[in-house]
Design a protein around this motif. Structure first.
Motif, PDB file in Angstrom:
ATOM      1  N   TYR A 142      16.738  14.126 -12.276  1.00  0.00           N
ATOM      2  CA  TYR A 142      17.790  15.512 -12.217  1.00  0.00           C
ATOM      3  C   TYR A 142      17.717  16.326 -12.391  1.00  0.00           C
ATOM      4  N   GLY A 143      17.888  16.711 -10.835  1.00  0.00           N
ATOM      5  CA  GLY A 143      17.976  18.077  -9.589  1.00  0.00           C
ATOM      6  C   GLY A 143      19.373  18.762 -10.385  1.00  0.00           C
ATOM      7  N   CYS A 144      19.843  18.635  -9.296  1.00  0.00           N
ATOM      8  CA  CYS A 144      21.743  19.601  -9.123  1.00  0.00           C
ATOM      9  C   CYS A 144      22.876  18.968 -10.143  1.00  0.00           C
ATOM     10  N   GLY A 145      22.335  17.327  -9.202  1.00  0.00           N
ATOM     11  CA  GLY A 145      24.089  16.560 -10.034  1.00  0.00           C
ATOM     12  C   GLY A 145      25.453  16.362  -8.761  1.00  0.00           C
ATOM     13  N   GLN A 146      24.501  16.842  -7.734  1.00  0.00           N
ATOM     14  CA  GLN A 146      25.675  17.575  -6.847  1.00  0.00           C
ATOM     15  C   GLN A 146      24.908  16.848  -5.093  1.00  0.00           C
ATOM     16  N   LEU A 182      22.865  17.551  -3.716  1.00  0.00           N
ATOM     17  CA  LEU A 182      21.864  18.384  -2.311  1.00  0.00           C
ATOM     18  C   LEU A 182      20.591  18.269  -2.862  1.00  0.00           C
ATOM     19  N   CYS A 183      20.090  17.993  -3.830  1.00  0.00           N
ATOM     20  CA  CYS A 183      18.753  18.192  -3.864  1.00  0.00           C
ATOM     21  C   CYS A 183      17.581  16.914  -3.750  1.00  0.00           C
ATOM     22  N   GLY A 184      18.147  16.327  -3.900  1.00  0.00           N
ATOM     23  CA  GLY A 184      17.356  15.199  -4.064  1.00  0.00           C
ATOM     24  C   GLY A 184      16.385  14.415  -5.095  1.00  0.00           C
ATOM     25  N   ALA A 185      16.607  15.300  -5.841  1.00  0.00           N
ATOM     26  CA  ALA A 185      15.514  14.645  -7.239  1.00  0.00           C
ATOM     27  C   ALA A 185      15.771  13.451  -8.077  1.00  0.00           C
ATOM     28  N   CYS A 186      17.007  12.499  -7.567  1.00  0.00           N
ATOM     29  CA  CYS A 186      17.550  12.259  -7.991  1.00  0.00           C
ATOM     30  C   CYS A 186      17.114  10.733  -7.563  1.00  0.00           C
ATOM     31  N   THR A 187      16.560  10.231  -5.849  1.00  0.00           N
ATOM     32  CA  THR A 187      16.816   9.529  -4.937  1.00  0.00           C
ATOM     33  C   THR A 187      16.047   8.317  -5.318  1.00  0.00           C
ATOM     34  N   ALA A 225      21.461   8.664  -7.436  1.00  0.00           N
ATOM     35  CA  ALA A 225      21.676   8.302  -7.981  1.00  0.00           C
ATOM     36  C   ALA A 225      22.779   9.208  -9.167  1.00  0.00           C
ATOM     37  N   CYS A 226      22.681  10.871  -9.024  1.00  0.00           N
ATOM     38  CA  CYS A 226      23.440  11.586  -9.490  1.00  0.00           C
ATOM     39  C   CYS A 226      25.485  12.057  -9.378  1.00  0.00           C
ATOM     40  N   VAL A 227      25.315  10.362  -8.232  1.00  0.00           N
ATOM     41  CA  VAL A 227      26.841  11.154  -7.576  1.00  0.00           C
ATOM     42  C   VAL A 227      27.252   9.615  -7.629  1.00  0.00           C
TER      43      VAL A 227
HETATM   44  S1  FES Z   1      20.045  15.565  -8.711  1.00  0.00           S
HETATM   45 FE1  FES Z   1      20.195  16.558  -6.785  1.00  0.00          FE
HETATM   46  S2  FES Z   1      20.377  15.178  -5.484  1.00  0.00           S
HETATM   47 FE2  FES Z   1      21.095  14.100  -6.616  1.00  0.00          FE
END
Ligand code: FES
Ligand code: FES
Length: 154
Positions: free
Chosen positions: A37-41, A43-48, A58-60
């Motif tokens: 989990y990075g940004c939850g929006q 925007l960052c791709g950490a949850c890809t 996956a966060c959205v």
């Molecule tokens: S947590 Fe940043 S894109 Fe999903």
């Protein structure tokens, strides 16, 4: 509500709110904490992760979108770290803090599945949505090329 999802090749039944972000189902319900989990929006791709082979954030992504579909997480990229990308990542010492790297690898894996010999521009475009606050972009690109069997420079 029970949602059936195939995750890393294993059929799972998730008894969760269908609006729950897929990221929470993976991390909190299934214990697959490789996805970050990075940004939850978005925007960052950490949850890809991959949904039927396509990258999603996956966060959205509500877990209902994964119903009766196939999800692959970093844990499912290979059983033993032997995916060519994982080997290249180790060989070139790509990660710094590591937080973004699972997402980077999943985006790179989707790219190579579609384009086994990507150009620099295709690599940059495919990974543009994956942010790395440590600035490992040069090594990421070199590792993608190494995994693809291309010269790492140029
Ligand atoms: S947590 Fe940043 S894109 Fe999903
Ligand atoms: S390695 Fe630290 S955020 Fe990418």
């Amino acid at each position: 509500m029970t949602i059936r999802v195939r995750i890393n090749g294993v059929d799972q039944e998730l008894d969760v709110d269908p609006e729950m972000p897929l990221l929470w189902a993976l991390r909190d319900v299934l214990g697959l904490t490789g996805t970050k989990y990075g940004c939850g929006q978005a925007l960052c791709g950490a949850c890809t992760v991959h949904l039927d082979g396509q990258v999603v954030r996956a966060c959205v992504t509500p877990v209902r979108r994964a119903a009766d579909r196939s999800v692959t997480t970093i844990e499912g990229l290979s059983k033993d770290g032997s995916h060519p990308l994982q080997r290249a990542w180790v060989d070139l010492g790509v990660p710094q803090c590591g937080f973004c790297q699972a997402g980077q690898l999943m985006s790179a894996a989707a790219l190579l599945a579609e384009k086994p010999k990507p150009t620099n521009a295709e690599i940059d475009q495919s990974l543009a949505g994956n942010l790395c606050r440590c600035g490992t972009y040069t090594r990421i690109r070199a590792a993608v090329k190494k995994a693809a069997g291309l010269p790492e420079e140029g």
